[in-house]
Motif scaffolding. Structure first.
Motif, PDB file in Angstrom:
ATOM      1  N   PRO A  89       6.813  13.530   2.050  1.00 16.24           N
ATOM      2  CA  PRO A  89       7.514  13.012   3.232  1.00 16.24           C
ATOM      3  C   PRO A  89       6.633  12.336   4.275  1.00 16.24           C
ATOM      4  O   PRO A  89       7.033  11.307   4.836  1.00 16.24           O
ATOM      5  CB  PRO A  89       8.210  14.255   3.803  1.00 16.24           C
ATOM      6  CG  PRO A  89       7.540  15.426   3.166  1.00 16.24           C
ATOM      7  CD  PRO A  89       7.054  14.971   1.852  1.00 16.24           C
ATOM      8  N   VAL A  90       5.452  12.867   4.561  1.00 19.08           N
ATOM      9  CA  VAL A  90       4.600  12.232   5.571  1.00 19.08           C
ATOM     10  C   VAL A  90       4.114  10.882   5.067  1.00 19.08           C
ATOM     11  O   VAL A  90       4.161   9.871   5.787  1.00 19.08           O
ATOM     12  CB  VAL A  90       3.421  13.152   5.944  1.00 19.08           C
ATOM     13  CG1 VAL A  90       2.409  12.400   6.812  1.00 19.08           C
ATOM     14  CG2 VAL A  90       3.931  14.390   6.695  1.00 19.08           C
ATOM     15  N   SER A  91       3.643  10.824   3.830  1.00 21.28           N
ATOM     16  CA  SER A  91       3.188   9.560   3.267  1.00 21.28           C
ATOM     17  C   SER A  91       4.337   8.548   3.206  1.00 21.28           C
ATOM     18  O   SER A  91       4.157   7.376   3.528  1.00 21.28           O
ATOM     19  CB  SER A  91       2.624   9.781   1.852  1.00 21.28           C
ATOM     20  OG  SER A  91       1.460  10.564   1.896  1.00 21.28           O
ATOM     21  N   TYR A  92       5.521   9.012   2.797  1.00 20.68           N
ATOM     22  CA  TYR A  92       6.666   8.106   2.704  1.00 20.68           C
ATOM     23  C   TYR A  92       7.021   7.518   4.067  1.00 20.68           C
ATOM     24  O   TYR A  92       7.221   6.301   4.202  1.00 20.68           O
ATOM     25  CB  TYR A  92       7.871   8.854   2.124  1.00 20.68           C
ATOM     26  CG  TYR A  92       9.090   7.988   1.903  1.00 20.68           C
ATOM     27  CD1 TYR A  92       9.179   7.135   0.812  1.00 20.68           C
ATOM     28  CD2 TYR A  92      10.165   8.020   2.795  1.00 20.68           C
ATOM     29  CE1 TYR A  92      10.296   6.332   0.605  1.00 20.68           C
ATOM     30  CE2 TYR A  92      11.285   7.233   2.601  1.00 20.68           C
ATOM     31  CZ  TYR A  92      11.350   6.386   1.506  1.00 20.68           C
ATOM     32  OH  TYR A  92      12.455   5.593   1.312  1.00 20.68           O
ATOM     33  N   CYS A  93       7.084   8.383   5.078  1.00 22.91           N
ATOM     34  CA  CYS A  93       7.404   7.891   6.425  1.00 22.91           C
ATOM     35  C   CYS A  93       6.359   6.876   6.902  1.00 22.91           C
ATOM     36  O   CYS A  93       6.707   5.798   7.405  1.00 22.91           O
ATOM     37  CB  CYS A  93       7.497   9.058   7.395  1.00 22.91           C
ATOM     38  SG  CYS A  93       8.933  10.126   7.144  1.00 22.91           S
ATOM     39  N   ASN A  94       5.092   7.217   6.737  1.00 22.94           N
ATOM     40  CA  ASN A  94       4.031   6.316   7.203  1.00 22.94           C
ATOM     41  C   ASN A  94       4.027   5.001   6.424  1.00 22.94           C
ATOM     42  O   ASN A  94       3.892   3.915   7.014  1.00 22.94           O
ATOM     43  CB  ASN A  94       2.667   7.007   7.068  1.00 22.94           C
ATOM     44  CG  ASN A  94       2.510   8.176   8.032  1.00 22.94           C
ATOM     45  OD1 ASN A  94       3.221   8.270   9.033  1.00 22.94           O
ATOM     46  ND2 ASN A  94       1.605   9.082   7.729  1.00 22.94           N
ATOM     47  N   GLU A 107       0.835  -1.204   0.000  1.00 22.58           N
ATOM     48  CA  GLU A 107       0.000   0.000   0.000  1.00 22.58           C
ATOM     49  C   GLU A 107       0.870   1.255   0.000  1.00 22.58           C
ATOM     50  O   GLU A 107       1.760   1.399   0.837  1.00 22.58           O
ATOM     51  CB  GLU A 107      -0.924  -0.003   1.222  1.00 22.58           C
ATOM     52  CG  GLU A 107      -1.953  -1.138   1.201  1.00 22.58           C
ATOM     53  CD  GLU A 107      -2.871  -1.100   2.407  1.00 22.58           C
ATOM     54  OE1 GLU A 107      -2.743  -0.137   3.205  1.00 22.58           O
ATOM     55  OE2 GLU A 107      -3.707  -2.000   2.557  1.00 22.58           O
ATOM     56  N   ILE A 108       0.590   2.126  -0.926  1.00 22.72           N
ATOM     57  CA  ILE A 108       1.286   3.408  -1.022  1.00 22.72           C
ATOM     58  C   ILE A 108       0.224   4.491  -1.109  1.00 22.72           C
ATOM     59  O   ILE A 108      -0.652   4.450  -1.977  1.00 22.72           O
ATOM     60  CB  ILE A 108       2.213   3.444  -2.246  1.00 22.72           C
ATOM     61  CG1 ILE A 108       3.330   2.407  -2.076  1.00 22.72           C
ATOM     62  CG2 ILE A 108       2.797   4.842  -2.446  1.00 22.72           C
ATOM     63  CD1 ILE A 108       4.256   2.285  -3.260  1.00 22.72           C
ATOM     64  N   SER A 109       0.309   5.450  -0.215  1.00 28.21           N
ATOM     65  CA  SER A 109      -0.763   6.443  -0.076  1.00 28.21           C
ATOM     66  C   SER A 109      -0.538   7.671  -0.958  1.00 28.21           C
ATOM     67  O   SER A 109      -0.945   8.783  -0.600  1.00 28.21           O
ATOM     68  CB  SER A 109      -0.879   6.869   1.393  1.00 28.21           C
ATOM     69  OG  SER A 109       0.370   7.320   1.882  1.00 28.21           O
ATOM     70  N   VAL A 110       0.107   7.474  -2.105  1.00 28.13           N
ATOM     71  CA  VAL A 110       0.369   8.563  -3.049  1.00 28.13           C
ATOM     72  C   VAL A 110       0.053   8.055  -4.444  1.00 28.13           C
ATOM     73  O   VAL A 110       0.317   6.888  -4.765  1.00 28.13           O
ATOM     74  CB  VAL A 110       1.851   9.014  -2.984  1.00 28.13           C
ATOM     75  CG1 VAL A 110       2.137  10.108  -4.013  1.00 28.13           C
ATOM     76  CG2 VAL A 110       2.227   9.497  -1.595  1.00 28.13           C
ATOM     77  N   ASP A 111      -0.507   8.908  -5.273  1.00 29.33           N
ATOM     78  CA  ASP A 111      -0.671   8.565  -6.683  1.00 29.33           C
ATOM     79  C   ASP A 111       0.688   8.765  -7.354  1.00 29.33           C
ATOM     80  O   ASP A 111       1.005   9.841  -7.864  1.00 29.33           O
ATOM     81  CB  ASP A 111      -1.726   9.471  -7.325  1.00 29.33           C
ATOM     82  CG  ASP A 111      -1.998   9.107  -8.786  1.00 29.33           C
ATOM     83  OD1 ASP A 111      -1.242   8.285  -9.356  1.00 29.33           O
ATOM     84  OD2 ASP A 111      -2.946   9.667  -9.370  1.00 29.33           O
ATOM     85  N   LEU A 112       1.506   7.720  -7.345  1.00 30.17           N
ATOM     86  CA  LEU A 112       2.881   7.832  -7.825  1.00 30.17           C
ATOM     87  C   LEU A 112       2.943   8.104  -9.318  1.00 30.17           C
ATOM     88  O   LEU A 112       3.878   8.758  -9.795  1.00 30.17           O
ATOM     89  CB  LEU A 112       3.654   6.553  -7.485  1.00 30.17           C
ATOM     90  CG  LEU A 112       3.880   6.293  -5.989  1.00 30.17           C
ATOM     91  CD1 LEU A 112       4.562   4.944  -5.779  1.00 30.17           C
ATOM     92  CD2 LEU A 112       4.723   7.405  -5.371  1.00 30.17           C
ATOM     93  N   HIS A 168      12.110   8.340  -5.834  1.00 33.69           N
ATOM     94  CA  HIS A 168      12.216   9.783  -5.583  1.00 33.69           C
ATOM     95  C   HIS A 168      10.839  10.405  -5.417  1.00 33.69           C
ATOM     96  O   HIS A 168      10.616  11.230  -4.517  1.00 33.69           O
ATOM     97  CB  HIS A 168      12.940  10.465  -6.748  1.00 33.69           C
ATOM     98  CG  HIS A 168      14.419  10.253  -6.754  1.00 33.69           C
ATOM     99  ND1 HIS A 168      15.298  11.119  -7.373  1.00 33.69           N
ATOM    100  CD2 HIS A 168      15.184   9.265  -6.237  1.00 33.69           C
ATOM    101  CE1 HIS A 168      16.531  10.684  -7.223  1.00 33.69           C
ATOM    102  NE2 HIS A 168      16.490   9.544  -6.551  1.00 33.69           N
ATOM    103  N   THR A 169       9.926  10.033  -6.307  1.00 32.55           N
ATOM    104  CA  THR A 169       8.573  10.591  -6.259  1.00 32.55           C
ATOM    105  C   THR A 169       7.918  10.318  -4.917  1.00 32.55           C
ATOM    106  O   THR A 169       7.253  11.203  -4.341  1.00 32.55           O
ATOM    107  CB  THR A 169       7.720   9.985  -7.391  1.00 32.55           C
ATOM    108  OG1 THR A 169       8.350  10.250  -8.652  1.00 32.55           O
ATOM    109  CG2 THR A 169       6.326  10.570  -7.394  1.00 32.55           C
TER     110      THR A 169
END
Length: 840
Positions: free
Chosen positions: A234-239, A18-23, A228-229
């Motif tokens: 940063p918050v989504s990446y950390c979580n 699960e990734i919380s960003v539209d990469l 990189h994207t």
């Protein structure tokens, strides 16, 4: 089959991450942002960079903190470009960024509610807020007011200022855009596959952590773009990463040494092996490998001109004067994985011959690869071709023949893979790995084999792009029985000779003639003309000399000489400067020997999109060919090349005084004034000039592929799992089946290295082979074609301790079956050596 299902399960599990960003969407935005920064290269170094870092620490981060605490502004926040670039580089060290934010602001400062400066259309509200908070600091960085003396003092006095070295962070990130700036990277299918591969990359890291394995995982560039994207949020990446592996994943960009056995090389090799063992698919991918180092700039300051403010004409009527083929190109990465259902009792060494069912202008040969499961070594082929027809495979078995130094080949069957499967009517996938069943010619109407031999093939390719137009100038004179390849350095010419411009299929595009103008009292007037003869037989004046410059195509363009490098300017609705040597995309990569670089001129366009210049064409002065990446450049490029060639040949004359310029003397005198031999001929073009598949006839003497050339790696079938193409080779190395201890094509191979079965401790084609080395079965401790072979070396089955064709073979060496301790054709063989069975 059960094992294959296990691999599929592993891949499906990876895709559940699960990734919380539209990469996908965010990656497209990142590419747009990086392109904008690259147009403002003052952000890469110097006082402006230091000022940007100062503004980032003193203004942007505090403003972002206030914005995230409460609604201090309606609408989105839009950072100034310089601040956004420093923020970009800071976030790409996610662990350090998090710790800095927590230390100074008590939380991670996120990008939610922030719109990129390249997308923000309503930045006035952010500007108003900026002015209230920082009345003495303009919103946009004013370069003319940058005072480097006080920047460091102001920065060190800041209460909240990261000690992270942002100058070095920018230096490390600046070259990244070069690796991902090619047009195919922004393709939807390519990016969608990149997102899926990024999840696979994270899955490997998760697996290693669960097994307590310490492995340094190295991404390919498509994966790295998505990584990189993710970090830019940063918050989504950390979580996301804390949920996945229990910690924030480091992004180590401090190591750039790609040398053999170094951390990056070893990590990439191990990542490749783990990926392929886990998912049973290939990790290497066409269009995602290392391109080589960033080319040196042609200028350190952006070019400014009134012409740049004008929109170029969409269609120039003069383009209709000539017809030339427009060809699409794809880059292909091919690997043969395994073979099954071999006949009982089979003996012999297996390999695969591959070709295209419909040979095209980019790929028209048959080449060889060994099979991973048979040899235990990763062996791949990089090449370019048109996106048509089928890739054809023939499984062959070789066994010792009656002649001790050769082997007999036995065909075990054929298979094919249609390129339409990837691309038409729309692109559905860019990678495939599958078993192909081999067919054999039926004998006596027998039944088909119920257990046919299978060949597992892995193919990836890039989306189709337009291939550059490559045209050759061929002098047409009554004394020539055949087309003589045009060379501007030949001294003896007939004044009224014409020059045919032909495409890569040798079809005539146009014929050019230079008129010397009228004569008044024994002196030539300045009125010289270039006359073009079209297919219809109609003649047109394509250029006229007007004193110190040439007017081209009804004054739509002008060709002017300058006083330094660039040597010439081609001006019209576009600005094109002509530089001596190979520049930008054409720059030779990692080549120690660059003596032949001065045989070239690079055409560089300057525009709003590319203020620091974009290479749009290449002129080969010695062999008389011109490449044009864009249609608008073809005709003015041909005419300009013809004028430059003709005037250089005559040492100047009306129009330009080419003998008085120091820069031109440097570029021409050392190599350019040597007379070409009569055996110089139009050879099949080789793809050895960069990402776009530039097809240029390579010179006789030069660095060639060397430790890494600037085109494609061709069939580097042993490139012991390295990062990218190996040590940086991106040219076509032919069929180098084994290149132990060799650096790509070698010291000076600039064409195809042919079928070099073994070239241990050798330099590939040798010191200056620019054609095809044929079937060099073994050339141990040899220089391949030799010191100056420019044709085809035929089938040099064994040339131990020999120089191949010899000191100056420029034709075909035929079948040199054994030439131990000999110089092949000899000191100056310029024809065909026939069948030199033994020349010890």
């Amino acid at each position: 089959m059960d094992k294959e299902k296990d691999h599929e399960v592993e891949w499906l599990e990876a895709q559940k991450i699960e990734i919380s960003v539209d990469l996908f969407a965010a990656a497209k935005q990142q590419l747009q942002f990086l392109a904008t920064v690259d147009r403002n290269r003052w952000l890469y170094e110097g006082p402006a960079l230091e000022k940007a870092i100062d503004r980032y620490n003193a203004c942007w981060l505090p403003l972002l903190a206030k914005y995230s605490e409460a609604s201090v502004s309606e609408g989105p926040l839009i950072p100034p470009l310089d601040c956004e670039w420093i923020w970009h580089c800071h976030r790409l060290n996610p662990v350090r960024y998090k710790s800095d934010c927590v230390q100074f602001y008590g939380r991670v400062l996120d990008n939610s509610g922030v719109v990129s400066s390249v997308n923000g259309n309503c930045r006035s509200k952010t500007e108003d807020l900026w002015k209230k908070l920082y009345p003495e600091e303009p919103y946009d960085l004013e370069l003319r007011k940058v005072d480097s003396e006080h920047i460091s003092e102001k920065t060190s006095a800041l209460e909240k200022c990261t000690k992270y070295d942002l100058v070095l962070a920018v230096k490390r990130q600046s070259p990244f855009y070069h690796q991902v700036s090619r047009s195919h990277v922004n393709n939807d299918i390519f990016l969608q596959e990149a997102v899926a591969r990024y999840k696979g990359f994270l899955y490997l890291i998760k697996t290693n952590r669960e097994r307590s394995l310490k492995r340094f995982c190295v991404p390919t560039y498509d994966v790295d773009l998505i990584w990189h994207t993710h970090q830019l949020h940063p918050v989504s990446y950390c979580n996301d990463l804390e949920k996945l592996i229990g910690k924030v994943l480091e992004h180590d960009d401090t190591d750039s040494d790609r040398g053999k056995g170094k951390k990056l090389d070893t990590g990439f090799s191990n990542t490749t092996a783990q990926w392929e063992e886990t998912f049973s698919t290939r990790y290497w991918k066409a269009g995602a490998m290392y391109r080589g180092s960033t080319p040196a700039p042609v200028t350190t300051s952006p070019f400014a001109s009134d012409v740049l403010s004008k929109e170029p004409t969409v269609k120039d009527d003069s383009q209709n004067l000539i017809q030339f083929p427009e060809v699409e190109v794809v880059e292909v990465l091919l690997e043969i994985i395994g073979v099954r259902n071999l006949p009982d009792g089979h003996k012999g060494k297996l390999s695969v011959l591959f070709s295209k069912s419909q040979p095209d202008s980019l790929f028209d040969s048959e080449r060889r690869l060994t099979i991973l499961s048979e040899v235990g070594e990763k062996q791949v082929a990089f090449f370019q071709c048109e996106p048509t027809g089928e890739l054809r495979f023939q499984l062959v078995s070789s066994s010792p023949s009656k002649i001790p130094v050769s082997r007999e080949l036995k065909s075990l069957g054929f298979a094919s893979l249609s390129l339409k499967e990837f691309l038409f009517p729309v692109i559905t996938q860019l990678s495939v790995e599958k078993w192909l069943e081999l067919t054999t010619p039926s004998k006596g109407g027998g039944k088909a084999d119920p257990n046919p031999i299978g060949l597992r093939v892995a193919v990836s390719l890039t989306p189709p792009t337009r291939s550059p137009s490559v045209l050759h100038m061929v002098e047409s004179r009554p004394s020539c029985n055949d087309s003589c390849f045009f060379s501007i350095m030949r001294k003896s010419r007939q004044a009224k000779s014409s020059t045919q411009v032909v495409d890569e299929t040798q079809a005539e595009v146009i014929t050019l003639q230079m008129s010397d103008g009228a004569t008044v009292k024994g002196d030539h007037t300045a009125q010289r003309q270039v006359i073009g003869v079209l297919d219809s037989g109609e003649t047109r004046v394509l250029a006229e000399c007007n004193g110190s410059f040439w007017s081209l195509l009804d004054s739509k363009w002008s060709l002017n000489q300058t006083n330094a490098n660039p040597l010439f300017e081609l001006l019209g609705t576009r600005v094109v400067k002509i530089f001596s040597g190979r520049k930008l995309d054409y720059e030779p990569k990692h080549c120690a020997n660059r003596g032949n670089d001065q045989d070239f001129m690079t055409l560089v366009e300057f525009s709003k999109k590319h203020p620091y210049g974009e290479a749009v064409g290449l002129l080969d002065l010695r062999l008389g060919s011109i490449e044009a990446k864009e249609n608008w450049l073809v005709l003015p490029g041909i005419v300009s090349a013809f004028i430059i060639n003709t005037l250089l040949k005559k040492g100047g004359g009306n129009g330009f005084n080419v003998t008085t310029k120091v820069a031109q003397q440097e570029s021409l005198k050392s190599n350019g004034l040597k007379e070409e031999t009569k055996e110089t001929k139009l050879v099949s073009t080789v793809k050895a000039n960069g990402e776009t598949g530039a097809a240029i006839i390579a010179p006789k003497k030069g660095g060639g592929c060397g430790g890494g050339c600037s085109g494609e790696c061709g069939n580097m079938v042993k490139a012991a799992i390295a990062s990218g193409c190996g040590s940086g080779c991106s040219g076509e190395c032919g069929e180098m089946v084994k290149i132990a201890n060799a650096s790509g094509c070698g010291g000076g191979c600039s064409g195809e290295c042919g079928d070099m079965m073994k070239a241990a401790n050798a330099s590939g084609c040798g010191g200056g082979c620019s054609g095809e080395c044929g079937g060099m079965m073994k050339a141990a401790n040899a220089s391949g074609c030799g010191g100056g072979c420019s044709g085809e070396c035929g089938n040099m089955v064994k040339a131990a301790n020999a120089s191949g064709c010899g000191g100056g073979c420029s034709g075909e060496c035929g079948n040199m079956v054994k030439a131990a301790n000999a110089s092949g054709c000899g000191g100056g063989c310029s024809g065909e050596c026939g069948n030199m069975v033994k020349a010890a």
